[in-house]
Write an enzyme that holds these catalytic residues in place. Structure first.
Site, short mmCIF file in Angstrom:
data_model
loop_
_atom_site.label_atom_id
_atom_site.label_comp_id
_atom_site.label_asym_id
_atom_site.label_seq_id
_atom_site.Cartn_x
_atom_site.Cartn_y
_atom_site.Cartn_z
N SER A 262 0.69 -0.90 0.65
CA SER A 262 -0.03 -0.33 0.00
C SER A 262 1.06 1.59 0.31
CB SER A 262 -0.92 0.20 1.18
OG SER A 262 0.20 0.20 2.70
N LYS A 263 0.52 2.06 -0.11
CA LYS A 263 1.43 3.71 -0.28
C LYS A 263 1.95 4.07 1.65
CE LYS A 263 0.38 8.47 -0.57
NZ LYS A 263 0.90 8.67 0.78
N ARG A 264 1.02 3.17 1.96
CA ARG A 264 1.34 3.11 3.89
C ARG A 264 2.80 2.91 3.76
NH1 ARG A 264 -3.11 2.96 6.58
NH2 ARG A 264 -2.14 1.51 8.51
N ASP A 267 5.08 4.67 2.30
CA ASP A 267 6.10 5.82 3.37
C ASP A 267 6.82 5.73 5.00
OD1 ASP A 267 4.26 7.60 1.66
OD2 ASP A 267 2.57 7.20 3.16
#
Ligand code: GLU
Length: 341
Positions: A262-264, A267
């Protein structure tokens, strides 16, 4: 293979294109180029509530930066166009009507409150509400109501959806190039909505109609669409159309191997999960490989290895070498762990 290879990448413009989407585009591109075929970009924007400004431009810019240009698509070689589904709106209703006429679909008038009630009621009994053969005659639709009542409702402008009538007691034998044969018992399928009274088709109807009209030979897409395959194959049969071949690519997993990337994760671990930087209307910008200083060749090279391998020791490939070496038969079934380090 007698048929021309025509493949499509069909993203919905709901945000920046995740590298999983870029990998899907890449595998379509490689397959097309390997077989002297055509790579098509189709924008699936029928769900206006999820539309994000700038997302289509982002998709086009990402494909351009990755050096995987499309042959046909919005504003390019529009032989089978338009290639944005919102510009094809007028096309879909006749196909839903055709399915009603042939007995493969029906009008359903159940309100969302009624459906919520059934869902909650089933849940309280530890069951799941599925709208299909086992209860459709007890619900409000053109199979349970009289012809007159249906016409009255339609004339009065009552809200309706058109649902596919999934058959009872059949076994579907579905074929996937990567996964082989998949058997599905139709009794577990629900009567999916194909068309809504706001005049818009759902993803399923628009996707099948467009793949047919655009003469798509192979559908190469992410594993998350595998559950839709049963409905899609039934739609081809109901229309009497020849179905394309299907290949569902493995999911891209977190570096730990547990769950979808996921994008998380990006990050958290400090690596981009997007090809280009993205500036959302609210919140922090998302990092992109381009702005972080990566060469697109290198990004394409590592994306190709997410779920595919050449069967040799060779690790460095440019796009031409990938085109030569690529083969859908060498794509794995198992999820591909994303580990950029
Ligand atoms: N619009 C779908 C998506 O966002 C397309 C799925 C398919 O390729 O059929 O991925």
């Amino acid at each position: 293979m007698s048929k021309n290879v025509r493949v499509r990448f069909a993203p919905s413009p709901t945000g920046p294109l995740h590298i999983g989407g870029v990998r899907t585009a890449l595998f379509n591109y490689l397959y097309a180029k390997k077989h002297n075929g055509t790579f098509i970009l189709r924008i699936e924007d029928t769900d206006q509530t999820r539309y994000v400004e700038g997302a289509e431009d982002y998709i086009v810019n990402a494909l351009t930066w990755c050096n995987i240009p499309f042959d046909e698509g919005p504003d390019k070689n529009e032989k089978f166009g338009p290639y944005r589904q919102s510009e094809r709106k007028h096309l879909y209703k006749q196909y839903a009507d055709q399915l009603i006429a042939s007995g493969n679909a029906y009008y359903a008038f159940d309100t969302s409150e009624e459906l919520d009630y059934h869902r909650a009621d089933h849940e309280s009994k530890g069951k799941t509400f599925i709208y299909n053969w086992h209860n459709r005659l007890k619900l409000s639709n053109s199979l349970s109501l009289t012809e007159e009542a249906v016409q009255e409702k339609l004339k009065a402008g009552d809200d309706y959806v058109i649902r596919f009538k999934s058959p009872q007691d059949e076994t579907l034998h579905l074929k996937d190039i990567i996964r082989g044969e998949i058997k599905i018992d139709t009794n577990v399928l629900d009567d999916k909505v194909l068309f809504k009274s706001d005049g818009m088709p759902t993803y399923h109807l628009a996707n099948i109609v467009d793949d047919h009209l655009m003469e798509i030979s192979h559908v190469i897409r992410g594993e998350e669409w595998l559950p839709s395959l049963a409905l899609h194959m039934q739609l081809y049969t109901a229309f009497g159309w020849e179905a394309p071949q299907f290949a569902h690519l493995p999911l891209i997993l977190k570096p730990t191997g547990k769950g979808k990337l996921s994008k998380r994760d990006g990050d958290k671990l400090g690596f981009p999960v997007f090809p280009l930087e993205w500036h959302p209307e609210e919140g922090d910008p998302a990092k992109g490989y381009k702005e972080e200083g990566y060469f697109s060749d290198a990004v394409i090279n590592f994306l190709a290895f997410l779920g595919w391998n050449p069967g040799t020791e060779q690790e460095l490939f440019n796009i031409e070498a990938l085109t030569q070496a690529f083969d859908l038969e060498r794509v794995n079934k198992a999820g591909a762990r994303f580990d950029p380090r």
